[in-house]
Each structure stands twice: as structure tokens, then as C-alpha cells.
Design a protein around this motif. Structure first.
Motif, PDB file in Angstrom:
ATOM      1  N   ARG A  84       0.859  -1.189   0.000  1.00 41.82           N
ATOM      2  CA  ARG A  84       0.000   0.000   0.000  1.00 41.82           C
ATOM      3  C   ARG A  84       0.891   1.233   0.000  1.00 41.82           C
ATOM      4  NH1 ARG A  84      -0.078  -2.805   4.605  1.00 41.82           N
ATOM      5  NH2 ARG A  84      -1.931  -3.980   4.002  1.00 41.82           N
TER       6      ARG A  84
ATOM      7  N   TYR B 193      -5.932   6.285 -11.344  1.00 39.00           N
ATOM      8  CA  TYR B 193      -6.833   5.731 -10.325  1.00 39.00           C
ATOM      9  C   TYR B 193      -7.773   4.687 -10.926  1.00 39.00           C
ATOM     10  CZ  TYR B 193      -4.949  10.154  -8.845  1.00 39.00           C
ATOM     11  OH  TYR B 193      -4.073  11.190  -8.599  1.00 39.00           O
TER      12      TYR B 193
ATOM     13  N   ALA C  38      -7.811   0.774  -9.718  1.00 41.12           N
ATOM     14  CA  ALA C  38      -9.036   0.071  -9.329  1.00 41.12           C
ATOM     15  C   ALA C  38      -9.196  -1.214 -10.137  1.00 41.12           C
ATOM     16  CB  ALA C  38     -10.242   0.984  -9.522  1.00 41.12           C
TER      17      ALA C  38
ATOM     18  N   ASP D 151      -7.351  -0.104  -4.088  1.00 37.80           N
ATOM     19  CA  ASP D 151      -8.348   0.913  -3.751  1.00 37.80           C
ATOM     20  C   ASP D 151      -7.719   2.309  -3.855  1.00 37.80           C
ATOM     21  OD1 ASP D 151     -10.627   2.177  -2.818  1.00 37.80           O
ATOM     22  OD2 ASP D 151     -10.219   1.747  -0.702  1.00 37.80           O
TER      23      ASP D 151
ATOM     24  N   VAL E 268      -7.785   6.115  -3.153  1.00 33.76           N
ATOM     25  CA  VAL E 268      -8.485   6.970  -2.196  1.00 33.76           C
ATOM     26  C   VAL E 268      -7.887   8.381  -2.240  1.00 33.76           C
ATOM     27  CG1 VAL E 268      -9.161   7.274   0.227  1.00 33.76           C
ATOM     28  CG2 VAL E 268      -8.862   4.963  -0.719  1.00 33.76           C
TER      29      VAL E 268
ATOM     30  N   ARG F 288     -11.937   7.081  -4.684  1.00 34.80           N
ATOM     31  CA  ARG F 288     -12.933   7.141  -3.610  1.00 34.80           C
ATOM     32  C   ARG F 288     -12.565   8.341  -2.746  1.00 34.80           C
ATOM     33  NH1 ARG F 288     -13.027   4.862   1.566  1.00 34.80           N
ATOM     34  NH2 ARG F 288     -11.256   3.464   1.130  1.00 34.80           N
TER      35      ARG F 288
ATOM     36  N   ALA G 102      -7.733   4.447   5.412  1.00 32.09           N
ATOM     37  CA  ALA G 102      -7.655   3.989   4.030  1.00 32.09           C
ATOM     38  C   ALA G 102      -6.493   3.027   3.811  1.00 32.09           C
ATOM     39  CB  ALA G 102      -7.525   5.179   3.089  1.00 32.09           C
TER      40      ALA G 102
ATOM     41  N   SER H  64      -4.149  -0.381  -0.948  1.00 36.93           N
ATOM     42  CA  SER H  64      -4.658   0.914  -1.400  1.00 36.93           C
ATOM     43  C   SER H  64      -3.544   1.839  -1.865  1.00 36.93           C
ATOM     44  CB  SER H  64      -5.437   1.590  -0.264  1.00 36.93           C
ATOM     45  OG  SER H  64      -4.602   1.735   0.883  1.00 36.93           O
TER      46      SER H  64
END
Length: 379
Positions: free
Chosen positions: A48, A144, A148, A153, A155, A176, A193, A198
Motif C-alpha cells: 500500500r 486511479y 481500481a 483501492d 483513495v 474514492r 484507508a 490501497s
């Protein structure tokens, strides 16, 4: 090469596209997350990633005030170039698409809508007449959306007022959006998040706002820098194992000492149908046949203060990237005027708020182009 008013040679600081530019960061992040793309910056693999985007935090500015930001100043990192113009909407589009300004088409703040005789402000997303569709103006798939599709994810932790704006729809499609107003809200939003796989972008604009109002290096600016430093430390301390945080910016800044006011210089308006760009990058859209005369007049009036070139020269010099898509050429001025040193080109009647600022950015100087890329890892 041009000589500045200070007597020093003035050479455009052209962004290092393809090697050390903001346009190289998104693909490298994708690669570090195992989502494909080319890892130009050779970022380490991570489960992440948090990107802390500090509006206006130039690398040269940060280096000038290490005591105000001890945490950030103590991190390992490198310097990237922002891209041209070194302005927020351009850099956000670059970070959002992983492409150069010449590819994504966000080549200024105030741009002409080709063939329509009107100016479009892509920061506020306003224009006289009918609305400008964000997906038409910036049609490229975003980073982004790609993340996805790869199971990551994406964010965006930022003020709620940014949700659904034209600029957000153009450059942040697929994220998001987590509304976060205060510093505490943004730190907590990032922490939450980052629990899953992510890519989290945390935005903070106080440094840029203070610089515009009171100048970079001012008391207010230093206070905002200290806020950013504590914010970065708090996010870093909450990183889960297997995470990486990168701190970067969209541009740097200079303080203007001299301002050339176009609204008080009638000769600078002659032959100019639309005055676009911003104070450190002016796009001059000329009446038919007037471009050579406008270039000559502006070059003479701004001798020792600005590079004044034709659209063709700006494009051929690689200012917007290795190439500019044909459909975006009309967004660039017939003549482009780019101040250096401590000069700004303002329009006190047409743009009174901007004309009153102290700090500006957009040009091809190291102070505006250099942005940090600092890394904190939790292995």
C-alpha cells in the motif's frame, strides 16, 4: 541563452520528462504496487502507498528552511521536476494520468477553448458560455481507474468541497473521495484507508495559500510548513507494515518583486485577442496575422525579465514534454511569455486578486520546477 536584469545568464530549466519528473511518478507507483507500468523511478515494492501531496512545497524552498520541518528534512529522498507550467491543475493532471502536459492537454490555468474565442479557467472550471465537459477536456484514463482495475483501492483524502468539481472529475476520475477538512481528519482518513491494499493521496493546500498571500519564507508560510511536517510525521508513524509514504508537491514558488501590469501598458494589449495563462506563464492568443508583431513588442518590453517565444518554439524546445498532441496545440498561446528572476506579468483590472499576490509559480526556474520526493517505509 538570455541575460537577466541581475546580469546572470537565464536559461529555461526544462523539466526532466522521462527521467525525473512528476510524470514519471504515477507509473512508478503502479509498478511498486504490482499493477504494471514502468518503474522509471525504481520505487521499492509495497502493499500500500500513501502519497502526501503538499501544494506549493518546492524542494528548494524546503531545503532553505530545514529547522521548520525537521522530520521532512531528515528523510531520504530526491528531487523531481514538476512539468510546464509548474502550476496546480497541470501537475494534478500529470499525477492523475502519468503523462506529460503535452499529452494530457492541461497546459495552463487560463486557456483558450480552440475555435471558440473564449478563455477557460481549469482551476475553477469556469468559462463564459456553455460548460466545459471534464471528460472531453481531459479524456485520458486516469491512474486511479487503472489501480481500481488492478484491485487497488484508490483513495483521495481532501476537503469535501473538492468532490465532484470539474477539475476533480478531469484528473481524479476513479478515486474514492474521503472528505477531510482538518489536519486530524486527514491523518485519520489516511490511516483508515491504508488498512487495505490501497493507494491513498492526501492533499494539503495551506503552504501554497500562505505563499501566495504573504510570500514563501514568511512567518505565515513557515507556520504552515511546520503543520505539514507534523502531519507527515503522524501519517508515517501510523503506516502499517508493508507500506510506503511519498511526500511530494505540485510546484515550488518565487516571491515577485517587480510586476509588469498589462492593464496599464496598452501596447502589450495591442494585437492580443485573449490574455491567458497566469502571472509566471502568459499565453497570448493573438488576432489573425498579429503574432509576429506581438512577439516583437513583448520581447522588447520584457527584455531581461522573461523568455518570450512563439508557440512553435515552446513546443519544439520540449517545455510541455517530448511532444504535444495536435488537438491541444490551440490551447497554447500563439506567443508564450515566461518571466524569470523575480518578475510577474499581472492584469490588475482583469485579475485583481492574482495581481495582489506576493508568491507566484508556473515558470521554468529551479525554484518553481524542483519538487521533493521523500520516502518513508514501514517494512
Amino acid at each position: 541563452m538570455t541575460e537577466s536584469r541581475s546580469g546572470r545568464s537565464a536559461v529555461p530549466y526544462v523539466p526532466e520528462y522521462g527521467g525525473a519528473s512528476l510524470s514519471d511518478l504515477p507509473g512508478s507507483v503502479l509498478a511498486s504496487l504490482g499493477a504494471g507500468a514502468q518503474n522509471t523511478l525504481r520505487l521499492d515494492p509495497a502493499e500500500r502507498v500513501c502519497l502526501f501531496l503538499v501544494d506549493g512545497l518546492g524542494a528548494d524552498l524546503l531545503r532553505a528552511h530545514p529547522d521548520a520541518a525537521p522530520f521532512l528534512s531528515g528523510q531520504r529522498g530526491r528531487t523531481l521536476t514538476a512539468g510546464f507550467p509548474s502550476s496546480t491543475p497541470t501537475s494534478l493532471a500529470t499525477l492523475g494520468t502519468g503523462s506529460t502536459p503535452g499529452e494530457h492537454g492541461m497546459v495552463g490555468i487560463l486557456m483558450a477553448v480552440p475555435g471558440e474565442g473564449r478563455l477557460f479557467n481549469c482551476l475553477r472550471w469556469t468559462a463564459p458560455g456553455h460548460a466545459v465537459d471534464p471528460e472531453w477536456w481531459q479524456p485520458a484514463e486516469t491512474v486511479y481507474q487503472r489501480l481500481a482495475a488492478a484491485g487497488v483501492d484508490p483513495v483521495y483524502v481532501a476537503p469535501g468541497a473538492f468532490r465532484g468539481t470539474g477539475l476533480s472529475r478531469a484528473v481524479y476520475r476513479g478515486v474514492r473521495h474521503v472528505a477531510a477538512e482538518s489536519v486530524d481528519d486527514r491523518v485519520e482518513g489516511a490511516r483508515e484507508a491504508l488498512r487495505g491494499r490501497s493507494f491513498v493521496t492526501v492533499y494539503y493546500g495551506g503552504v501554497d495559500a500562505a505563499g501566495h498571500e504573504t510570500g514563501w519564507g514568511s512567518t505565515q508560510w513557515l507556520e504552515e510548513l511546520a503543520v505539514v511536517d507534523r502531519m507527515a510525521q503522524r501519517i508515517a508513524e501510523s503506516l502499517p507494515r508493508g507500506s510506503a509514504m511519498y511526500v511530494t508537491a505540485d510546484h515550488g514558488m518565487v516571491n515577485a518583486v517587480e510586476k509588469v501590469d498589462v492593464d496599464l501598458r496598452p501596447e502589450l494589449r495591442e494585437g492580443v485577442a485573449l490574455l491567458g495563462g497566469e502571472a509566471r506563464v502568459r499565453h497570448l492568443y493573438t488576432v489573425e496575422g498579429a503574432a509576429p508583431a506581438v512577439l516583437e513588442t513583448w520581447a522588447e518590453a520584457l527584455r531581461g525579465r522573461a523568455w518570450v517565444v512563439s508557440r512553435e518554439e515552446a513546443v519544439d524546445s520540449g517545455w510541455f514534454g517530448p511532444a504535444v498532441r495536435r488537438e491541444w496545440l490551440g490551447r497554447i498561446g500563439d506567443v508564450v511569455a515566461v518571466p524569470y528572476d523575480d518578475s510577474a506579468i499581472v492584469a490588475s483590472q482583469a485579475e485583481p486578486l492574482e495581481a495582489a499576490m506576493i508568491g507566484y509559480h508556473g515558470s521554468l526556474t529551479a525554484a518553481e520546477q524542483n519538487v521533493p520526493l521523500l520516502e518513508v517505509s514501514a517494512r
